[in-house]
Design a protein around this motif. Structure first.
Motif, PDB file in Angstrom:
ATOM      1  N   LYS A  20      31.446  26.163  32.333  1.00  0.00           N
ATOM      2  CA  LYS A  20      31.688  27.536  32.766  1.00  0.00           C
ATOM      3  C   LYS A  20      33.035  27.622  33.470  1.00  0.00           C
ATOM      4  CE  LYS A  20      26.874  29.094  33.387  1.00  0.00           C
ATOM      5  NZ  LYS A  20      26.888  30.029  32.247  1.00  0.00           N
ATOM      6  N   THR A  70      31.270  31.737  29.870  1.00  0.00           N
ATOM      7  CA  THR A  70      30.660  30.611  29.169  1.00  0.00           C
ATOM      8  C   THR A  70      31.375  30.452  27.832  1.00  0.00           C
ATOM      9  OG1 THR A  70      28.508  31.053  30.169  1.00  0.00           O
ATOM     10  CG2 THR A  70      28.524  29.671  28.194  1.00  0.00           C
ATOM     11  N   LEU A 105      34.087  37.189  37.282  1.00  0.00           N
ATOM     12  CA  LEU A 105      33.741  37.077  35.867  1.00  0.00           C
ATOM     13  C   LEU A 105      33.324  35.637  35.596  1.00  0.00           C
ATOM     14  CD1 LEU A 105      36.595  39.151  34.203  1.00  0.00           C
ATOM     15  CD2 LEU A 105      34.139  39.641  34.074  1.00  0.00           C
ATOM     16  N   THR A 155      32.028  34.204  26.535  1.00  0.00           N
ATOM     17  CA  THR A 155      31.047  35.257  26.737  1.00  0.00           C
ATOM     18  C   THR A 155      30.908  35.448  28.243  1.00  0.00           C
ATOM     19  OG1 THR A 155      29.850  34.662  24.731  1.00  0.00           O
ATOM     20  CG2 THR A 155      28.660  35.971  26.375  1.00  0.00           C
ATOM     21  N   PHE A 156      30.968  36.698  28.712  1.00  0.00           N
ATOM     22  CA  PHE A 156      31.064  36.932  30.151  1.00  0.00           C
ATOM     23  C   PHE A 156      29.823  37.586  30.742  1.00  0.00           C
ATOM     24  CE2 PHE A 156      35.631  36.609  29.228  1.00  0.00           C
ATOM     25  CZ  PHE A 156      36.033  35.797  30.277  1.00  0.00           C
ATOM     26  N   GLU A 157      29.598  37.254  32.005  1.00  0.00           N
ATOM     27  CA  GLU A 157      28.743  38.002  32.910  1.00  0.00           C
ATOM     28  C   GLU A 157      29.625  38.390  34.097  1.00  0.00           C
ATOM     29  OE1 GLU A 157      24.668  36.113  33.514  1.00  0.00           O
ATOM     30  OE2 GLU A 157      25.835  34.434  32.701  1.00  0.00           O
ATOM     31  N   VAL A 158      29.193  39.400  34.849  1.00  0.00           N
ATOM     32  CA  VAL A 158      29.953  39.799  36.026  1.00  0.00           C
ATOM     33  C   VAL A 158      29.040  39.759  37.243  1.00  0.00           C
ATOM     34  CG1 VAL A 158      29.545  42.281  35.697  1.00  0.00           C
ATOM     35  CG2 VAL A 158      31.554  41.516  36.991  1.00  0.00           C
ATOM     36  N   ALA A 159      29.562  39.261  38.348  1.00  0.00           N
ATOM     37  CA  ALA A 159      28.806  39.178  39.601  1.00  0.00           C
ATOM     38  C   ALA A 159      29.588  39.878  40.702  1.00  0.00           C
ATOM     39  CB  ALA A 159      28.567  37.721  39.983  1.00  0.00           C
ATOM     40  N   SER A 175      31.295  47.176  35.134  1.00  0.00           N
ATOM     41  CA  SER A 175      30.566  46.570  34.028  1.00  0.00           C
ATOM     42  C   SER A 175      31.368  45.399  33.486  1.00  0.00           C
ATOM     43  CB  SER A 175      30.338  47.594  32.920  1.00  0.00           C
ATOM     44  OG  SER A 175      31.571  47.922  32.286  1.00  0.00           O
ATOM     45  N   VAL A 176      30.727  44.567  32.683  1.00  0.00           N
ATOM     46  CA  VAL A 176      31.430  43.424  32.103  1.00  0.00           C
ATOM     47  C   VAL A 176      32.621  43.891  31.273  1.00  0.00           C
ATOM     48  CG1 VAL A 176      31.252  41.517  30.461  1.00  0.00           C
ATOM     49  CG2 VAL A 176      29.408  41.917  32.090  1.00  0.00           C
ATOM     50  N   THR A 210      38.140  37.344  25.686  1.00  0.00           N
ATOM     51  CA  THR A 210      36.915  37.472  24.894  1.00  0.00           C
ATOM     52  C   THR A 210      36.941  36.642  23.624  1.00  0.00           C
ATOM     53  OG1 THR A 210      37.837  39.510  23.949  1.00  0.00           O
ATOM     54  CG2 THR A 210      36.295  39.741  25.794  1.00  0.00           C
ATOM     55  N   THR A 241      31.062  46.823  41.835  1.00  0.00           N
ATOM     56  CA  THR A 241      31.117  45.885  40.715  1.00  0.00           C
ATOM     57  C   THR A 241      31.188  46.657  39.405  1.00  0.00           C
ATOM     58  OG1 THR A 241      29.776  44.318  41.958  1.00  0.00           O
ATOM     59  CG2 THR A 241      29.981  43.953  39.592  1.00  0.00           C
TER      60      THR A 241
END
Length: 237
Positions: free
Chosen positions: A181, A171, A168, A151-155, A43-44, A147, A41
């Protein structure tokens, strides 16, 4: 907008919802189009940068798609399938095999959504619908920077039933009535988005799986224009 929501692409996406990321991870998702091997995984910033860079280098995108629209209040699922083409700047064509002959077409200026069974077409300027429909997939048509809108998070893909990739979770920076989302399922090897799932505040979900994606193939201008059959009722805002 009831008819539009029943089959329109989530790229013009109004719907899909889960209360949280954990609600998605607990579900069993079909692996249509998903890569098979485990992947690290990123980084964002790395993840978003790779996806953005990939699509900035493309002039066209073609794929088959499978769509699943889930209406939470009625516990109902509606499945659709067909073929999609995107081309810069801001052009797209969704041709549905199921429901047969439905189409969603945009030449970058006008969005046309045709329901064959009802002989009805919704027609509207794209600029009035960017926020409601196009943002989730606008990067595919060369119109958007991820962007700018999210606003992102990564899983990790292993946690999201998507081995060989990562997800990704976007939000919207500005709250949207159409969605809360957007989930971008990314193939780690190619940085291509293979699935998009959009969530709304009512618990509805709209998911698109892209199959056999091809980039930079020739397109024709006629693909992005559509004249409905005689007898069609045209509905404008």
């Amino acid at each position: 907008m009831r008819h539009l929501r029943s089959f329109a692409p989530a790229a013009f996406v109004s719907v899909l919802a889960l209360a949280s990321l954990s609600a998605v991870t607990s579900e069993s998702h079909a692996q249509s189009g998903a890569p098979a091997a485990a992947a690290a995984t990123p980084s964002v910033d790395q993840a978003v940068g790779k996806v953005q860079s990939f699509y900035e280098k493309t002039t066209s995108f073609k794929a088959g798609f499978n769509q699943e629209y889930f209406v939470k209040a009625y516990n109902q699922r509606k499945n659709s399938r067909g073929k999609v083409t995107f081309a810069k700047p801001g052009k797209m064509e969704w041709v549905y095999d199921e429901p047969k002959d439905n189409k969603v077409v945009s030449d970058g200026a006008t969005l046309r959504i045709y329901e064959a069974a009802n002989k009805q077409m919704f027609e509207m300027p794209v600029d009035k619908n960017q926020q409601q429909y196009a943002v989730a997939l606008s990067f595919l048509t060369g119109q958007g920077k991820l962007t700018d809108h999210f606003t992102f998070e990564v899983a990790g893909g292993d946690k999201m039933a998507f081995p060989g990739g990562y997800v990704l979770v976007g939000t919207p920076k500005v709250p949207q009535p159409a969605y809360t989302k957007v989930f971008f399922y990314v193939d780690a090897a190619s940085s291509q988005v293979r699935r998009v799932m959009v969530l709304d505040g009512q618990g509805n979900r709209n998911r698109f799986d892209f199959e056999n994606p091809r980039i930079n193939e020739p397109v024709t201008e006629g693909q992005f224009k559509f004249t409905p059959p005689a007898g069609t009722t045209v509905v404008k805002p």
